[in-house]
Design an enzyme around this catalytic site. Sequence first.
Site, mmCIF file in Angstrom:
data_model
loop_
_atom_site.group_PDB
_atom_site.id
_atom_site.type_symbol
_atom_site.label_atom_id
_atom_site.label_comp_id
_atom_site.label_asym_id
_atom_site.label_seq_id
_atom_site.Cartn_x
_atom_site.Cartn_y
_atom_site.Cartn_z
ATOM 1 N N GLY A 30 -32.039 -37.952 1.030
ATOM 2 C CA GLY A 30 -32.211 -39.225 0.425
ATOM 3 C C GLY A 30 -32.167 -40.371 1.384
ATOM 4 N N LYS A 50 -22.723 -32.920 1.689
ATOM 5 C CA LYS A 50 -23.392 -34.181 1.691
ATOM 6 C C LYS A 50 -23.128 -34.868 3.135
ATOM 7 C CE LYS A 50 -25.157 -38.040 -1.078
ATOM 8 N NZ LYS A 50 -26.637 -37.160 -1.464
ATOM 9 N N ASP A 146 -24.656 -46.420 -8.767
ATOM 10 C CA ASP A 146 -25.964 -45.793 -8.688
ATOM 11 C C ASP A 146 -26.255 -45.057 -9.815
ATOM 12 O OD1 ASP A 146 -28.554 -45.858 -7.632
ATOM 13 O OD2 ASP A 146 -28.012 -44.105 -6.163
#
Length: 443
Positions: A30, A50, A146
């Site tokens: 992303g 991540k 988010d």
Amino acid sequence: MDDSAAPGTGPAPEALFAERYRLLGQLGRGGMGVVHEAEDTRLGRRVAVKILTAVAGLAEDREGRERFLREAQALARIDHPGVVTLYDAGVVRGTPYLVMQVFEGLSLADLVTRTGPLPTPVVAQIALDVVRGLAAAHEAGVLHRDVKPSNIGINRDGHVILHDFGLARLAGERAITRTGELVGTPQFMAPEAIKGVTPSPAADLYGLGTCMYLMLTGELPFGDGTVDYGAIVERALGDGVPRLNGRLLTPPAELLDLVDRLCAQDPADRPARTAETEALLQRQTEDGRETLAALLAGQLRDDAIRALVPPPDLADDIEEEPEYDWDEAVPHPRAERADPLHPPTLSDATRRIVLSSMTPQNALSRQREAVNLVLRGELQEAAQMLAVVVPVCLSSLGPAHPTTLTSQYWQAVCLARLGAGDKAVELLARINRHTDRRRGSEP
């Protein structure tokens, strides 16, 4: 910590990321970075790593590095079943990373895409879980920043898990400085965040409201504007999210009114007391958990059935090594849609993980990994892994080879445990026929 691998590309097969994690393959990518499935070599468990490539350069930014570690420590303090568990965090060659639990299930984005609008009790149950997860985070001093459908995961038991807490602040600030671009998803981003105002817990509640809008209507708040972000921003800062109260007839008016208030453009007009919101949602959740779990079970069962290769009616026609069209079966990473509702899914990513390193020589090793997943109850991942192992075995070893038959047996076990008992019986019958033929041909 440091290692010889460039963050985001993954290390050589023998190398370990951060001297501990063996990266197995990419789960998704992303605007903030890339997520890998990995093995924690110290504890012997699967994790998600991540790597925040959008925030590279912390080696020279002491303040940014310390802020990242403080936020990671705050996230690690959140002890709530609705918040993703953070296992580890650090910086490798100036690039920060987070190590989290691997999620089993579907995202809210995938669920709505597949089913359309959700039943009112399901919407209320998901929203209630999100509210409680956000409340736990806010009490720990962490904003999500988010909240959107792809960051809301739902497991096989119908429980919600929130992902990617607090990353928008760190990655967003540095990425905007470097590129001048808005980082985030304006379909679900609070107007004050779009304007650059420091967000408050009310911004997270706005994200929840837009997610509820999607769940109730099956539509994005500002229409399908995946290419023209400017048009979405203009609508978000202009008329705002269209009101639902008076537009929809089936859901209770108090639920529609809650969505409208959560989506208010002025943060002061959004619900201020979490307890009141929880109480309202609680009144609408009758059988919501059970219905949601049934929806998930049906989707995961269908995924496992679709993953059967070859189709049952063609299985007995395979006499020679069949050709297998990998490009048709596995979407190429570059072919993914630039859609805020459709990030790379775990199942598609897992297929690519296996495919990227699959050969006839290591099919048996992958089969054993899949069996371990089955034994640990991680059925969705096991089914997707076997969906690639089986066709490799069929094309390379043949339908009657022991490795092929064993792989298909465990594929049948997955099907049965995911609720597709009829398909499991069909597959077991096919395995038995080939086993009988093998026995009949032995001297």
